[in-house]
Design a protein around this motif. Structure first.
Motif, short mmCIF file in Angstrom:
data_model
loop_
_atom_site.label_atom_id
_atom_site.label_comp_id
_atom_site.label_asym_id
_atom_site.label_seq_id
_atom_site.Cartn_x
_atom_site.Cartn_y
_atom_site.Cartn_z
N GLY A 1 23.42 -11.40 -7.28
CA GLY A 1 23.30 -11.97 -8.63
C GLY A 1 22.10 -12.87 -8.82
N GLN B 1 21.99 -15.23 -16.64
CA GLN B 1 22.28 -13.85 -16.23
C GLN B 1 23.65 -13.75 -15.54
N ASN B 2 23.98 -14.76 -14.72
CA ASN B 2 25.27 -14.76 -14.03
C ASN B 2 26.43 -14.93 -15.01
N TYR C 1 26.53 -14.04 -18.09
CA TYR C 1 26.67 -12.83 -18.90
C TYR C 1 26.79 -11.56 -18.06
N GLN C 2 26.60 -11.71 -16.72
CA GLN C 2 26.65 -10.57 -15.81
C GLN C 2 25.70 -9.46 -16.26
N HIS C 3 24.47 -9.89 -16.58
CA HIS C 3 23.45 -8.94 -17.02
C HIS C 3 22.09 -9.37 -16.45
N GLN C 4 21.45 -8.49 -15.71
CA GLN C 4 20.19 -8.84 -15.05
C GLN C 4 18.98 -8.52 -15.91
N TYR D 1 35.29 -15.51 -6.71
CA TYR D 1 33.91 -15.04 -6.87
C TYR D 1 33.24 -15.75 -8.04
N THR D 2 32.21 -16.54 -7.74
CA THR D 2 31.55 -17.36 -8.77
C THR D 2 30.05 -17.34 -8.55
N PRO D 3 29.34 -16.28 -8.96
CA PRO D 3 27.90 -16.21 -8.71
C PRO D 3 27.10 -17.32 -9.37
N GLU E 1 18.57 -17.42 -14.22
CA GLU E 1 19.55 -16.81 -13.30
C GLU E 1 20.96 -17.22 -13.67
#
Length: 412
Positions: free
Chosen positions: A178, A352-353, A355-358, A165-167, A349
């Motif tokens: 993501g 955000q990916n 850091y996994q923060h939207q 899994y690599t957004p 984007e």
């Protein structure tokens, strides 16, 4: 002359207006892609036959960071065209000062002729053929002409089937996977931010403008909607099948609703229906090419009656046309500046990916405006200080930053 040669002509001219002396070796380094990947994409069609499509991923330059650029599905997405667009991405990313190099990908195909299943299989085959050259810190694709967030979801899934899994491997994804809020509208919104700055410099009120938009796809549609909301008067707009004009201004929300239902402007009332060629040469304040490349050429440049051209499409004006328009004192704000909103929000984007923060939409749009407004000021001031065109100014700024970084890293 092919598209890549046309880009290099402009680069050569721009190199005369930078702080670093550019010798033949440095220029060759700047105009030679670091890697050109040519692949064969065989897929089984719905009727059981096997068909082979040609695909490309051109990694132009990665001095300033990972390769970054879209993937387009279009019959004209040949190696020369993709190479030219990869070069433009290098200078665009440097101009807006985000930490990416330039790349572009493409498959020579008309996506409207393929089923959803065929498009899925083609996208998967393409991705798995180049996956070893991709990565969140290596090369990050995005949507382009003929592709969209669904295409990016398929690419992400194909890459993830091998690497996990690599957004952050692609941008322009669905928000649920993501993607960034505001990415779909970002190229159009960025173009309108540029238009706002032009109006400030020219002391023009939006409601007093006459704007013509060539193209009603992902970019042109959003430009029309956002500009209309801000009070700009849009007097002409086109899609692939024809164009419409109205001196009173077109009701964009009504047109969007009609086009969504009918997929055409045919039958839309209270407007004049004209050809796409006639639309381009109609008198207006701002002409915004927002579709494909090379729509203004030496054949029609002398007939252009716009006061200002705002290049929301990639490379819509050829070098020959550029000279004709310059002789007519028609200002051109270049694609490397105008349509950079898409890659700027792709950068957001990617962050955000990682850091996994939207981010919220307000932050996305505020940061986009900040970056593109600064880039506009840099281009405008540099052009005025050196008495050169906005195109040469933008390319010179990008060149200077790439050369400086290459020097710091020991490439030159």
């Amino acid at each position: 002359m092919n598209p890549y040669e046309e880009i290099n002509i402009s680069l050569n001219e721009a190199s005369k207006y930078i702080n670093t002396k550019v010798n033949d070796g440095i220029f060759e380094m700047l105009t030679t892609p670091w890697r050109e990947i040519v692949i064969s994409c065989p897929i089984k069609m719905d009727n059981g036959e096997t068909k082979v499509f040609s695909g490309y991923r051109i990694q132009h330059n990665a001095v300033r960071g990972p390769y970054k650029g879209g993937v387009r599905f279009h019959p004209d997405a040949n190696q020369s065209e993709v190479k030219a667009l990869s070069s433009l991405m290098t200078w665009k990313n440097a101009l807006v000062d985000i930490p990416f190099g330039g790349a572009k990908g493409g498959i020579q195909v008309d996506p409207s002729r393929l089923s959803k299943n065929e498009l899925y299989n083609l996208t998967k085959r393409y991705t798995l053929s180049i996956d070893k050259f991709l990565g969140p810190n290596t090369d990050i694709p995005a949507p382009d002409l003929g592709t969209n967030s669904q295409t990016m979801a398929w690419m992400m899934d194909a890459y993830g089937s091998i690497h996990g899994y690599t957004p952050a491997i692609v941008t322009g994804k669905p928000v649920e996977l993501g993607g960034s809020i505001g990415r779909d509208s970002s190229t159009g919104r960025g173009a309108v931010f540029v238009m706002d700055e032009i109006c400030k410099k020219q002391k023009i009120y939006p409601k007093n403008t006459n704007i013509i938009i060539q193209g009603f796809g992902q970019v042109g549609n959003w430009i029309a909607q956002i500009a209309f909301e801000k009070g700009y008067k849009i007097t002409g707009i086109s899609n692939v099948n024809g164009a419409i004009l109205s001196n009173k201004g077109i009701d964009i929300p009504s047109l969007v609703k009609y086009f969504h239902a009918n997929k055409t402007f045919d039958g839309y009332k209270n407007v004049e229906h004209v050809s796409n060629d006639d639309l381009l040469i109609t008198k207006c304040d701002f002409l915004i090419p927002a579709a494909i490349e090379r729509v203004i050429t030496k054949k029609n440049a002398d007939k252009i009656k716009a006061k200002i051209i705002i290049e929301a499409a990639n490379h819509p004006v050829t070098p020959e046309a550029d000279k004709i328009l310059e002789s007519k004192q028609i200002a051109i704000y270049p694609d490397t500046l105008v349509n950079s909103g898409g890659v700027i929000v792709s950068y957001f984007e990617w962050i955000q990916n990682l850091y996994q923060h939207q981010w919220e939409i307000e932050r996305v749009n505020t940061e986009l405006q900040k970056i593109i407004t600064k880039a506009f000021a840099d281009v405008y001031d540099n052009a005025k200080n050196k008495n050169i065109s906005y195109r040469l100014s933008a390319l010179a700024l990008g060149l200077d930053r790439v050369i400086h970084t290459a020097d710091l890293r020991g490439y030159i």
